[in-house]
Design a protein around this motif. Structure first.
Motif, mmCIF file in Angstrom:
data_model
loop_
_atom_site.group_PDB
_atom_site.id
_atom_site.type_symbol
_atom_site.label_atom_id
_atom_site.label_comp_id
_atom_site.label_asym_id
_atom_site.label_seq_id
_atom_site.Cartn_x
_atom_site.Cartn_y
_atom_site.Cartn_z
ATOM 1 N N MET A 1 -0.201 -0.662 0.266
ATOM 2 C CA MET A 1 1.217 -1.024 0.139
ATOM 3 C C MET A 1 1.491 -1.676 -1.216
ATOM 4 O O MET A 1 2.502 -1.393 -1.855
ATOM 5 N N ARG A 2 0.579 -2.545 -1.654
ATOM 6 C CA ARG A 2 0.729 -3.196 -2.966
ATOM 7 C C ARG A 2 0.779 -2.147 -4.071
ATOM 8 O O ARG A 2 1.661 -2.183 -4.931
ATOM 9 N N ASP A 3 -0.163 -1.212 -4.030
ATOM 10 C CA ASP A 3 -0.218 -0.177 -5.067
ATOM 11 C C ASP A 3 1.058 0.649 -5.105
ATOM 12 O O ASP A 3 1.580 0.951 -6.185
ATOM 13 N N GLU A 4 1.587 1.014 -3.937
ATOM 14 C CA GLU A 4 2.836 1.791 -3.870
ATOM 15 C C GLU A 4 4.000 0.992 -4.448
ATOM 16 O O GLU A 4 4.810 1.527 -5.202
ATOM 17 N N ARG A 5 4.080 -0.284 -4.102
ATOM 18 C CA ARG A 5 5.182 -1.111 -4.595
ATOM 19 C C ARG A 5 5.040 -1.417 -6.079
ATOM 20 O O ARG A 5 6.030 -1.574 -6.783
ATOM 21 N N LEU A 6 3.813 -1.501 -6.560
ATOM 22 C CA LEU A 6 3.612 -1.706 -7.997
ATOM 23 C C LEU A 6 4.084 -0.505 -8.800
ATOM 24 O O LEU A 6 4.707 -0.667 -9.854
ATOM 25 N N VAL A 7 3.817 0.685 -8.313
ATOM 26 C CA VAL A 7 4.281 1.896 -8.997
ATOM 27 C C VAL A 7 5.809 1.870 -9.095
ATOM 28 O O VAL A 7 6.375 2.118 -10.166
#
Length: 150
Positions: free
Chosen positions: A131-137
């Motif tokens: 989820m963090r990676d998706e939101r960072l993108v």
């Protein structure tokens, strides 16, 4: 009132730094328990805001009635539960931002465990990292776009 999963309120997206900070807190709590984050954020309204926004971004799309699916009684109940949860978290953040951090974080983690388990990531920490990676993108895309506020 039934809201569709795409009916998000208009608001400024979190910055990449805010996303990192929020998920760092969530992952520390998930992996080490309350003792690992105790005293770390009680007096930090900024982290309260970040976690509340993450909760909205995580809970809302999962609980809102999907406009393209065939709605049933369960989907309407889930929509209401999501709305009630977010309303309670908003009230808590508004009324006591210095004590809301841990409760909002635990609500996000419970949602990741019980409502949105990722079949490819059985470990909750893995799910939170995804989820963090998706939101960072998304945060990088929004904040690096021409004319974006930085």
């Amino acid at each position: 009132m039934i809201r569709a999963a795409t009916d998000f309120p208009s608001r400024t997206p979190l910055t990449p730094e805010q996303v990192e900070r929020g998920f760092d807190y969530l992952l520390a709590l998930q992996m080490g328990g309350g003792a690992s984050v105790a005293g770390r954020a009680e007096a930090d309204p900024e982290l309260t805001f970040v976690l509340l926004r993450l909760a909205e971004d995580i809970v809302w799309p999962v609980t809102a009635v999907d406009g393209e699916a065939d709605p049933c009684a369960d989907s309407f109940a889930l929509d209401e539960v999501g709305g009630v949860l977010l309303s309670a978290l908003r009230d808590w953040a508004r009324d006591s931002p210095s004590t809301a951090v841990l409760g909002i974080a635990r609500s996000i983690i419970r949602s990741a465990v019980n409502v949105i388990p990722d079949p490819d990531h059985a470990d909750t920490a893995d799910t939170l990292e995804t989820m963090r990676d998706e939101r960072l993108v998304l945060a990088h895309a929004v904040h690096s776009a021409p004319g974006a506020h930085r």
